[in-house]
Scaffold this active site. Structure first.
Site, PDB file in Angstrom:
ATOM      1  N   CYS A 125       0.860  -1.174   0.000  1.00 29.12           N
ATOM      2  CA  CYS A 125       0.000   0.000   0.000  1.00 29.12           C
ATOM      3  C   CYS A 125       0.899   1.228   0.000  1.00 29.12           C
ATOM      4  O   CYS A 125       1.729   1.376   0.887  1.00 29.12           O
ATOM      5  CB  CYS A 125      -0.876   0.064   1.247  1.00 29.12           C
ATOM      6  SG  CYS A 125      -1.409  -1.519   1.910  1.00 29.12           S
ATOM      7  N   GLU A 190      -7.652   9.211   1.334  1.00 27.06           N
ATOM      8  CA  GLU A 190      -7.133   8.796   0.042  1.00 27.06           C
ATOM      9  C   GLU A 190      -8.245   8.423  -0.934  1.00 27.06           C
ATOM     10  O   GLU A 190      -9.316   7.974  -0.525  1.00 27.06           O
ATOM     11  CB  GLU A 190      -6.251   7.542   0.199  1.00 27.06           C
ATOM     12  CG  GLU A 190      -5.070   7.700   1.110  1.00 27.06           C
ATOM     13  CD  GLU A 190      -4.274   6.420   1.245  1.00 27.06           C
ATOM     14  OE1 GLU A 190      -3.051   6.523   1.450  1.00 27.06           O
ATOM     15  OE2 GLU A 190      -4.862   5.318   1.148  1.00 27.06           O
TER      16      GLU A 190
END
Length: 271
Positions: A125, A190
């Site tokens: 990630c 995000e």
């Protein structure tokens, strides 16, 4: 355990971004993030691992809520909750890498990490950077940039050679928009590009121990068993994806060897 949060922040736009973040966001989008001072004098980063502090200077892509790049800012600026609470939003990606037995490669984040240390999560990630090769203005070019970033970070975090999982090995499924605090100071806000990869051959995994504490391949049942263990902690975005999407995708992968039916959603899933 950290949890995701409904996004109720100010909507960031090209019109208000300078008013809200004039000293920290570069509206040229691609370029150098503005720095308010040297790292040695940065009270926000005092006491953290030196390499992780250095990585906080990386330049993230600042977005409006429709995933349109409207600026760039340092990783530090993008992950401070005081900025997230004002609506600052950036682009990210999440890699789910499977082996030929359809087992998912997990990583446990290193203790040195500034956000979400020691938590288990999906394979990798991270963030596309504010560079020409990783920033895109439309969905196809943004997906291409996220895939290039994913290959780069698999090498950095897990030591996986780029030739084993090149950008074309990834399948883009969808984007999720979420907000999650890590602690009182740091968090995530995000638009996250979900990327699947199933290499035809086993990949070399040599973790960077400053990034990754542990790794393991798991089946669906083994992952569910991990979720039931109270001593294990998981990143909020990984739990969110698992609870809402992952197991349906995984079923498709096991039954048909592919996830084409879920590929390249145009809309953003708001979590």
């Amino acid at each position: 355990m950290s949890s995701t949060t409904t996004t109720t922040t100010t909507a960031i736009t090209a019109d208000n971004i300078l008013r809200l973040f004039a000293g920290d966001v570069d509206t040229n989008v691609i370029g150098q993030a503005r720095q308010s001072g040297g790292r040695s004098a940065d009270a926000d980063l005092a006491g953290y691992d030196e390499e992780q502090i250095r990585l906080m200077d990386e330049v993230c892509i600042v977005l409006d809520e429709n995933d349109v790049p409207i600026g760039s800012a340092s990783k530090k600026v993008c992950h401070l909750m005081e900025n997230i609470n004002k609506g600052l939003l950036h682009r990210a990606f999440s890699v789910f890498l499977f082996d030929q037995q359809n087992r998912l490669l997990l990583q446990q984040r290193a203790s040195e990490k500034i956000t979400f240390p020691d938590m288990w999560t999906n394979t990798c990630c991270s963030h596309p950077l504010g560079t020409p090769s990783e920033t895109g203005a439309d969905l196809p070019s943004s997906v291409a940039g996220a895939k290039r970033a994913a290959t780069r970070k698999l090498g950095h975090e897990l030591g996986i050679p780029a030739a084993q999982v090149p950008p074309e090995a990834f399948k883009f499924l969808t984007r999720i928009h979420y907000l999650a605090p890590s602690d009182g100071k740091w968090g995530e806000h995000e638009i996250d590009y979900i990327l699947f990869a199933k290499p035809k051959h086993a990949v070399l995994v040599e973790p960077n121990l400053n990034e990754v504490r542990d790794t393991r391949y798991v089946t669906k049942d083994e992952l569910r068993d991990m979720f039931a263990q109270p001593d294990l902690k998981f990143t909020p975005w990984f739990k969110l994806i698992c609870e809402n999407m992952l197991f349906a995708w995984w079923d498709k992968l096991e039954k048909e060897g592919d996830v084409v039916a879920f590929e390249e959603e145009q809309h953003i899933r708001r979590m």
